[in-house]
Design a protein around this motif. Structure first.
Motif, short mmCIF file in Angstrom:
data_model
loop_
_atom_site.label_atom_id
_atom_site.label_comp_id
_atom_site.label_asym_id
_atom_site.label_seq_id
_atom_site.Cartn_x
_atom_site.Cartn_y
_atom_site.Cartn_z
N ALA A 49 -7.17 -7.61 2.69
CA ALA A 49 -8.22 -7.71 1.20
C ALA A 49 -7.08 -8.32 0.45
N SER A 50 -6.11 -7.23 0.10
CA SER A 50 -5.15 -7.77 -0.94
C SER A 50 -4.40 -9.37 -0.51
N THR B 158 -9.13 3.40 -2.34
CA THR B 158 -9.74 4.11 -0.68
C THR B 158 -9.74 5.62 -1.27
N LEU C 47 -9.05 -2.31 -9.06
CA LEU C 47 -8.70 -2.55 -7.96
C LEU C 47 -9.33 -0.80 -7.24
N PRO C 48 -10.20 -1.07 -5.65
CA PRO C 48 -10.66 -0.73 -5.47
C PRO C 48 -10.36 0.60 -5.19
N HIS D 280 -6.02 1.90 4.14
CA HIS D 280 -5.13 1.10 3.35
C HIS D 280 -5.01 -0.28 3.73
N GLU E 86 1.32 -1.11 -0.15
CA GLU E 86 -0.21 0.11 -0.08
C GLU E 86 0.53 1.26 -0.45
N THR F 148 -7.91 -7.35 -8.44
CA THR F 148 -8.38 -6.01 -6.97
C THR F 148 -7.50 -6.43 -6.20
N ALA F 149 -5.83 -6.75 -6.08
CA ALA F 149 -5.46 -6.69 -4.93
C ALA F 149 -4.37 -5.62 -5.40
N LYS F 150 -4.20 -4.81 -4.66
CA LYS F 150 -2.37 -4.01 -5.02
C LYS F 150 -1.56 -5.30 -4.48
N SER G 52 -7.21 -1.85 5.60
CA SER G 52 -7.98 -2.74 5.51
C SER G 52 -7.96 -3.97 3.78
N ARG G 53 -7.35 -2.38 3.01
CA ARG G 53 -7.27 -3.26 2.11
C ARG G 53 -6.19 -3.83 2.20
#
Length: 294
Positions: free
Chosen positions: A75-76, A222, A219-220, A69, A54, A159-161, A71-72
């Motif tokens: 998720a990633s 933030t 990628l969603p 960040h 991130e 969808t993952a960074k 949270s993502r």
């Protein structure tokens, strides 16, 4: 459309020159030697990009949108099959890094990946690049690139960074070869996906912001989410929906939104100058507000 500038203005610090060395902090909270090796040469995170990351803006002594960040990042990690990251230890390492960073703004990275034995994780901080200063001030020129037609399957890391960043790095190099600042990926059916390092946001009409659908292909964002939240609180309508090239050309403003650059207005698309964006000052204000008050 609401008038935003009757409110007290937010003040933000000027950028500082790039430092010769960055800060590196381990998850044990200790500052590491930036010149020392952190990774083993055959760690999968290095050899295959088997990891996630991130990028976070440091401003006024705080890491902006840190909860989103983290949270993502989690998720990633789940998407790529990594064990759940220790968010508490990441947060503590960020606190150490931010306290040690002396500059007005910084670019903080959270890195987490697979190692030869288990996982490796650390936090870095460096100066905000000169290109960011220019993009915020002057806007950017963008080229669109065909990203192919197929929608990724459930195994995809779209969808993952992910540190497997070759696709986006190649897109950025192609943009630079074309004399542009940045790249925007377009599916072969004409649907806009995302920037090489950003979320696409348009204003189709006054008081409205629109971004591509949140599906398995992108990628969603933030920062775009925070922008939408701040705008909705002030009466704007913010939605996700399909966008094509014609929508970008017709819009009353087009931006690439990301964590450190924030909102870079696109002034040229595929060599075509775009119309002036009436809401440019409002969007810049809203994104600054979003990261200042999360």
């Amino acid at each position: 459309m609401p008038q935003l500038y009757e409110q007290p203005a937010l003040s933000f610090p000027a950028m500082t020159p790039r430092r010769a060395t960055d800060l590196v902090v381990g998850l044990d909270g200790h500052l590491l030697d930036p010149g020392a090796a952190v990774l083993h040469p055959d760690d999968p995170v290095l050899a295959r990009g088997d990891g996630v990351f991130e990028t976070v803006l440091v401003r006024h002594g705080r890491a902006c949108l840190l909860d989103a960040h983290l949270s993502r990042l989690a998720a990633s990690a789940a998407t790529t099959g990594l064990p759940a990251p220790d968010v508490g230890r990441f947060r503590a390492a960020v606190d150490v890094a931010v306290r040690a960073w002396p500059d007005a703004e910084g670019m903080l990275r959270l890195l987490y990946g697979r190692a030869t034995r288990g996982t490796v994780a650390f936090v870095t901080v460096s100066a905000v690049p000169d290109r960011v200063v220019a993009a915020r001030r002057d806007g950017v020129s963008v080229v669109t690139l065909d990203a192919g037609h197929a929608v990724p399957g459930p195994w995809s890391v779209a969808t993952a960074k992910s540190l497997s960043y070759g696709r986006f790095a190649a897109a950025q190099r192609q943009a630079e070869r074309a004399g542009a600042s940045d790249a925007m990926l377009i599916r072969s059916d004409g649907n806009v996906l995302e920037g090489a390092r950003s979320t696409v946001v348009v204003s189709p009409e006054p008081g409205v912001l629109l971004s591509p659908p949140l599906d398995s292909a992108i990628l969603p964002g933030t920062t775009a989410d925070a922008l939408f939240d701040a705008a909705r609180r002030r009466g704007w309508r913010c939605e996700h929906g399909p966008l094509g090239i014609a929508d970008l050309d017709a819009a009353q403003g087009l931006w690439l939104v990301s964590a450190v650059t924030l909102a870079a207005r696109v002034h040229t698309l595929d060599g075509r100058p775009l119309r002036a964006a009436p809401a440019a000052a409002d969007v810049a204000y809203l994104v600054d507000l979003a990261v200042a008050t999360d």
